[in-house]
Design a protein around this motif. Structure first.
Motif, PDB file in Angstrom:
ATOM      1  N   LEU A 190       0.855  -1.181   0.000  1.00 24.98           N
ATOM      2  CA  LEU A 190       0.000   0.000   0.000  1.00 24.98           C
ATOM      3  C   LEU A 190       0.892   1.233   0.000  1.00 24.98           C
ATOM      4  N   LEU A 191       0.694   2.096  -0.991  1.00 24.00           N
ATOM      5  CA  LEU A 191       1.456   3.336  -1.081  1.00 24.00           C
ATOM      6  C   LEU A 191       0.769   4.383  -0.213  1.00 24.00           C
ATOM      7  N   MET A 192       1.502   4.874   0.777  1.00 17.36           N
ATOM      8  CA  MET A 192       0.970   5.793   1.773  1.00 17.36           C
ATOM      9  C   MET A 192       1.637   7.161   1.636  1.00 17.36           C
ATOM     10  N   ASN A 193       1.106   8.139   2.334  1.00 16.50           N
ATOM     11  CA  ASN A 193       1.817   9.366   2.682  1.00 16.50           C
ATOM     12  C   ASN A 193       1.868   9.441   4.197  1.00 16.50           C
ATOM     13  N   ASP A 194       2.749  10.294   4.715  1.00 17.00           N
ATOM     14  CA  ASP A 194       2.865  10.378   6.179  1.00 17.00           C
ATOM     15  C   ASP A 194       1.746  11.179   6.817  1.00 17.00           C
ATOM     16  N   ASP A 195       0.802  11.658   6.001  1.00 18.68           N
ATOM     17  CA  ASP A 195      -0.353  12.374   6.547  1.00 18.68           C
ATOM     18  C   ASP A 195      -1.674  11.703   6.162  1.00 18.68           C
ATOM     19  N   PHE A 196      -1.637  10.397   5.915  1.00 22.82           N
ATOM     20  CA  PHE A 196      -2.853   9.618   5.656  1.00 22.82           C
ATOM     21  C   PHE A 196      -3.320   8.992   6.974  1.00 22.82           C
ATOM     22  N   PHE A 197      -4.562   9.228   7.335  1.00 28.58           N
ATOM     23  CA  PHE A 197      -5.131   8.652   8.550  1.00 28.58           C
ATOM     24  C   PHE A 197      -6.274   7.722   8.162  1.00 28.58           C
ATOM     25  N   VAL A 198      -6.210   6.488   8.643  1.00 27.17           N
ATOM     26  CA  VAL A 198      -7.263   5.504   8.389  1.00 27.17           C
ATOM     27  C   VAL A 198      -8.091   5.408   9.658  1.00 27.17           C
ATOM     28  N   MET A 199      -9.277   5.968   9.614  1.00 26.33           N
ATOM     29  CA  MET A 199     -10.072   6.189  10.821  1.00 26.33           C
ATOM     30  C   MET A 199     -11.048   5.061  11.122  1.00 26.33           C
ATOM     31  N   GLN A 200     -11.266   4.169  10.174  1.00 28.97           N
ATOM     32  CA  GLN A 200     -12.178   3.039  10.374  1.00 28.97           C
ATOM     33  C   GLN A 200     -11.516   1.774   9.842  1.00 28.97           C
ATOM     34  N   ARG A 201     -11.836   0.652  10.456  1.00 30.24           N
ATOM     35  CA  ARG A 201     -11.203  -0.629  10.130  1.00 30.24           C
ATOM     36  C   ARG A 201     -11.424  -1.018   8.677  1.00 30.24           C
ATOM     37  N   GLN A 202     -10.332  -1.390   8.001  1.00 32.20           N
ATOM     38  CA  GLN A 202     -10.385  -1.873   6.626  1.00 32.20           C
ATOM     39  C   GLN A 202      -9.875  -3.308   6.589  1.00 32.20           C
ATOM     40  N   ALA A 203     -10.756  -4.247   6.299  1.00 31.93           N
ATOM     41  CA  ALA A 203     -10.309  -5.635   6.197  1.00 31.93           C
ATOM     42  C   ALA A 203      -9.340  -5.789   5.033  1.00 31.93           C
ATOM     43  N   ASP A 204      -9.596  -5.064   3.949  1.00 29.22           N
ATOM     44  CA  ASP A 204      -8.716  -5.067   2.778  1.00 29.22           C
ATOM     45  C   ASP A 204      -8.877  -3.709   2.106  1.00 29.22           C
ATOM     46  N   MET A 205      -7.791  -3.018   1.875  1.00 31.79           N
ATOM     47  CA  MET A 205      -7.879  -1.656   1.350  1.00 31.79           C
ATOM     48  C   MET A 205      -8.470  -1.639  -0.049  1.00 31.79           C
ATOM     49  N   PRO A 206      -9.578  -0.916  -0.253  1.00 31.77           N
ATOM     50  CA  PRO A 206     -10.170  -0.849  -1.595  1.00 31.77           C
ATOM     51  C   PRO A 206      -9.390   0.089  -2.510  1.00 31.77           C
ATOM     52  N   VAL A 207      -9.574  -0.085  -3.814  1.00 34.70           N
ATOM     53  CA  VAL A 207      -9.058   0.869  -4.792  1.00 34.70           C
ATOM     54  C   VAL A 207     -10.071   1.995  -4.924  1.00 34.70           C
ATOM     55  N   LEU A 208      -9.580   3.241  -4.826  1.00 38.42           N
ATOM     56  CA  LEU A 208     -10.458   4.406  -4.882  1.00 38.42           C
ATOM     57  C   LEU A 208      -9.925   5.390  -5.910  1.00 38.42           C
ATOM     58  N   ASN A 209     -10.820   6.045  -6.636  1.00 39.92           N
ATOM     59  CA  ASN A 209     -10.411   7.028  -7.628  1.00 39.92           C
ATOM     60  C   ASN A 209     -11.128   8.357  -7.386  1.00 39.92           C
ATOM     61  N   ARG A 210     -10.660   9.389  -8.086  1.00 33.63           N
ATOM     62  CA  ARG A 210     -11.192  10.746  -7.917  1.00 33.63           C
ATOM     63  C   ARG A 210     -12.047  11.173  -9.116  1.00 33.63           C
ATOM     64  N   GLY A 211     -12.348  10.240 -10.001  1.00 34.04           N
ATOM     65  CA  GLY A 211     -13.093  10.586 -11.200  1.00 34.04           C
ATOM     66  C   GLY A 211     -12.153  10.884 -12.354  1.00 34.04           C
ATOM     67  N   PRO A 212     -12.697  11.254 -13.514  1.00 36.02           N
ATOM     68  CA  PRO A 212     -11.856  11.499 -14.690  1.00 36.02           C
ATOM     69  C   PRO A 212     -10.822  12.595 -14.455  1.00 36.02           C
ATOM     70  N   VAL A 213      -9.633  12.369 -14.987  1.00 34.26           N
ATOM     71  CA  VAL A 213      -8.563  13.369 -14.855  1.00 34.26           C
ATOM     72  C   VAL A 213      -9.013  14.711 -15.426  1.00 34.26           C
ATOM     73  N   ARG A 214      -9.758  14.691 -16.533  1.00 39.47           N
ATOM     74  CA  ARG A 214     -10.191  15.944 -17.157  1.00 39.47           C
ATOM     75  C   ARG A 214     -11.007  16.801 -16.186  1.00 39.47           C
ATOM     76  N   GLU A 215     -11.799  16.167 -15.336  1.00 44.59           N
ATOM     77  CA  GLU A 215     -12.588  16.929 -14.366  1.00 44.59           C
ATOM     78  C   GLU A 215     -11.703  17.486 -13.254  1.00 44.59           C
ATOM     79  N   VAL A 216     -10.773  16.682 -12.782  1.00 45.38           N
ATOM     80  CA  VAL A 216      -9.856  17.144 -11.733  1.00 45.38           C
ATOM     81  C   VAL A 216      -8.976  18.275 -12.277  1.00 45.38           C
ATOM     82  N   GLU A 217      -8.565  18.136 -13.510  1.00 46.27           N
ATOM     83  CA  GLU A 217      -7.743  19.166 -14.155  1.00 46.27           C
ATOM     84  C   GLU A 217      -8.505  20.485 -14.253  1.00 46.27           C
ATOM     85  N   THR A 218      -9.773  20.431 -14.627  1.00 47.10           N
ATOM     86  CA  THR A 218     -10.596  21.636 -14.704  1.00 47.10           C
ATOM     87  C   THR A 218     -10.721  22.297 -13.339  1.00 47.10           C
ATOM     88  N   TYR A 219     -10.898  21.473 -12.304  1.00 44.32           N
ATOM     89  CA  TYR A 219     -11.009  21.980 -10.933  1.00 44.32           C
ATOM     90  C   TYR A 219      -9.753  22.759 -10.545  1.00 44.32           C
TER      91      TYR A 219
END
Length: 234
Positions: free
Chosen positions: A81-110
């Motif tokens: 699992l690739l972490m940063n030193d400021d990632f906090f996992v606040m609830q129990r995860q039996a297995d870390m899911p894959v999560l995305n932020r939506g299309p890059v084009r939308e994030v880029e516009t933001y």
């Protein structure tokens, strides 16, 4: 499946209380085999693997060096699992899911509506590179949450993106690996106020952690030291 290692690129900084509390949340809520600190190792840490790296470039280049070093290290688990030193996992995860932020084009516009700079330029260049490789509408994985990674795939992604000054390596890797997962909003908290996510994941800016209500919330919930802290060392 065996629990993955946690790989944490860490910059040179005198005090890193975010990492201390992040480790407490991972101990409580994120099953793992071993923690690997890549880069700078704070003196108070114990019972972690350490992969020293030379931090002579930009923060983007330094983290790319750190991720490559972890992938090339024979003792790091093939799946981590690739972490940063400021990632906090606040609830129990039996297995870390894959999560995305939506299309890059939308994030880029933001981001384009708010600021310019190397991060946005790297996002655009990474999207263009993925388009050249047949990923015409890639997803963004630039979230402040853990990302499941396999070493072989990440090394391939880093090689593919080597010519980019700022490569969005999570996004490049995940799209080349055909990952998708569930879409979420980013969980980074940049302010001192009372409004912050109360779900399974949190991340903070240093000021928000030290002086904000989100930092107080994390410190109150995870006041017990983790096995990775040398007793009495700050």
């Amino acid at each position: 499946m065996d629990a993955p290692d946690l790989v944490v690129p860490v910059r040179e900084v005198a005090v890193n209380e975010q990492l201390r509390y992040a480790l407490r949340t991972w101990t409580a809520n994120l099953p793992h085999r071993r923690v690997w600190i890549v880069g700078f190792r704070p003196a108070w840490l114990r019972d972690v693997g350490h992969i020293p790296t030379r931090q002579a470039g930009t923060k983007y280049a330094n983290t790319t060096v750190a991720v490559r070093a972890a992938c090339e290290h024979p003792e790091v688990s093939e799946r981590f699992l690739l972490m940063n030193d400021d990632f906090f996992v606040m609830q129990r995860q039996a297995d870390m899911p894959v999560l995305n932020r939506g299309p890059v084009r939308e994030v880029e516009t933001y981001y384009a509506a708010r600021a310019s700079g190397p991060y946005l330029a790297g996002m655009r260049k990474t999207r263009e590179l993925l388009a050249e490789l047949g990923h015409t509408d890639p997803l963004s994985f630039e979230l402040h949450v853990p990302l499941p990674v396999d070493k072989t795939g990440m090394l391939k992604a880093l090689d593919v993106g080597r010519r980019l000054a700022v490569v969005h390596k999570r996004t490049l890797y995940a799209n080349l690996a055909d990952l998708q997962g569930d879409r979420i909003e980013d969980v980074k908290v940049m302010h001192r106020g009372p409004r912050f996510p109360h779900g399974p994941f949190l991340s903070t800016m240093p000021d928000a952690f030290t002086h904000g209500m989100v930092g107080g919330h994390i410190r109150q919930a995870y006041f017990q030291p983790s096995p990775y802290e040398t007793p009495g060392r700050r």
